[in-house]
Write a protein that holds these residues in place. Structure first.
Motif, mmCIF file in Angstrom:
data_model
loop_
_atom_site.group_PDB
_atom_site.id
_atom_site.type_symbol
_atom_site.label_atom_id
_atom_site.label_comp_id
_atom_site.label_asym_id
_atom_site.label_seq_id
_atom_site.Cartn_x
_atom_site.Cartn_y
_atom_site.Cartn_z
ATOM 1 N N VAL A 129 19.527 71.393 71.880
ATOM 2 C CA VAL A 129 18.835 71.005 70.647
ATOM 3 C C VAL A 129 19.811 70.518 69.578
ATOM 4 C CG1 VAL A 129 16.814 72.467 71.073
ATOM 5 C CG2 VAL A 129 18.716 73.377 69.714
ATOM 6 N N GLY A 172 9.852 67.958 76.427
ATOM 7 C CA GLY A 172 10.040 67.809 74.983
ATOM 8 C C GLY A 172 11.034 66.715 74.637
ATOM 9 N N SER A 175 14.410 68.490 67.290
ATOM 10 C CA SER A 175 14.129 69.877 67.675
ATOM 11 C C SER A 175 15.296 70.757 67.247
ATOM 12 C CB SER A 175 13.912 69.972 69.193
ATOM 13 O OG SER A 175 15.040 69.488 69.873
ATOM 14 N N SER A 194 4.979 71.379 74.910
ATOM 15 C CA SER A 194 5.718 70.451 74.047
ATOM 16 C C SER A 194 4.813 69.263 73.751
ATOM 17 C CB SER A 194 6.995 69.990 74.749
ATOM 18 O OG SER A 194 6.659 69.124 75.805
ATOM 19 N N SER A 204 11.849 78.066 74.018
ATOM 20 C CA SER A 204 11.518 76.873 73.227
ATOM 21 C C SER A 204 12.268 76.919 71.913
ATOM 22 C CB SER A 204 10.004 76.818 72.943
ATOM 23 O OG SER A 204 9.675 77.753 71.942
ATOM 24 N N ASP A 205 12.315 75.767 71.244
ATOM 25 C CA ASP A 205 12.874 75.734 69.891
ATOM 26 C C ASP A 205 11.785 76.189 68.920
ATOM 27 O OD1 ASP A 205 11.206 73.474 70.093
ATOM 28 O OD2 ASP A 205 12.270 72.504 68.460
ATOM 29 N N SER A 208 10.174 68.754 69.860
ATOM 30 C CA SER A 208 10.013 69.977 70.650
ATOM 31 C C SER A 208 11.066 70.050 71.749
ATOM 32 C CB SER A 208 8.626 70.028 71.290
ATOM 33 O OG SER A 208 8.370 68.843 72.002
#
Length: 204
Positions: A174, A139, A180, A54, A24-25, A9
């Motif tokens: 990321v 995360g 993630s 996360s 967020s991813d 995450s």
């Protein structure tokens, strides 16, 4: 591998001038195997308050359901929406009462308080709050997010610049974390509107 890294995450919230963004991813994995590429980690509590969760995906969904329940009870009793600071204390208390068998989540809370003052905070899985005036991250990609946000952030950004900054920080971070990624999801909240955008990222 830590239980917090099981699903992978990346969540980040950033403050602008009378606005905030939370991103967020979108990857849901089981260790290194990707299960879904449209997973939701950022949830709405009310129009000006959002939470990103996360950590372990199952616990994130359970925790969100419990928080919605508690917020609805508050609305019925008080006949108003919860302030971000109050909600942060609620989340902290909820996590701490389960400290001997915790929810494996690290929440990121972002909201607009009185006079549209942005509020962001994060906490660990037993509810120890960390307040910030600029950005908070959590995360598996948190280390690279810290670096990217530290170098890209500047105070009092307008909404469009804030969106650009948080998106670039998320996408570049990321790419440096194999657990993630797979695009991003950004919410940009101003006193008058909420913009929801999906980012395309590397698909590997």
């Amino acid at each position: 591998m830590s239980i917090f890294e099981y699903n992978g995450s990346a969540v980040v919230a950033m403050v602008g001038k009378n606005c905030f963004a939370i991103a967020s991813d979108r990857r849901l994995g089981v260790q290194l195997q990707t299960i879904a590429t449209d997973f939701q980690r950022v949830f709405k509590i009310h129009d000006k308050l959002y939470i990103g969760l996360s950590g372990l995906a199952t616990d994130a969904q359970t925790l969100y359901q419990r928080l919605v329940f508690r917020h609805k009870l508050y609305q019925l009793r008080e006949e108003r929406d919860m302030k971000p600071q109050t909600f942060a204390s609620l989340v902290s208390a909820l996590l701490y009462e389960k400290r001997f068998g915790p929810y494996f989540c690290q929440p990121v809370i972002a909201g607009l308080g009185e006079d549209n003052e942005p509020f962001i905070c994060t906490m660990d899985c037993i509810g120890a709050k960390e307040l910030a005036k600029d950005f908070v991250v959590s995360g598996t990609a948190s280390e690279s997010l810290y670096g990217a946000c530290e170098s890209m952030y500047k105070p009092n950004m307008e909404p469009e610049e804030l969106f650009e900054t948080i998106s670039q920080a998320l996408l570049s971070s990321v790419d440096r974390d194999c657990l993630s990624g797979w695009g991003g999801y950004v919410l940009l909240v101003t006193p008058t509107e909420v913009q929801e955008r999906v980012l395309k990222g590397r698909m590997d």
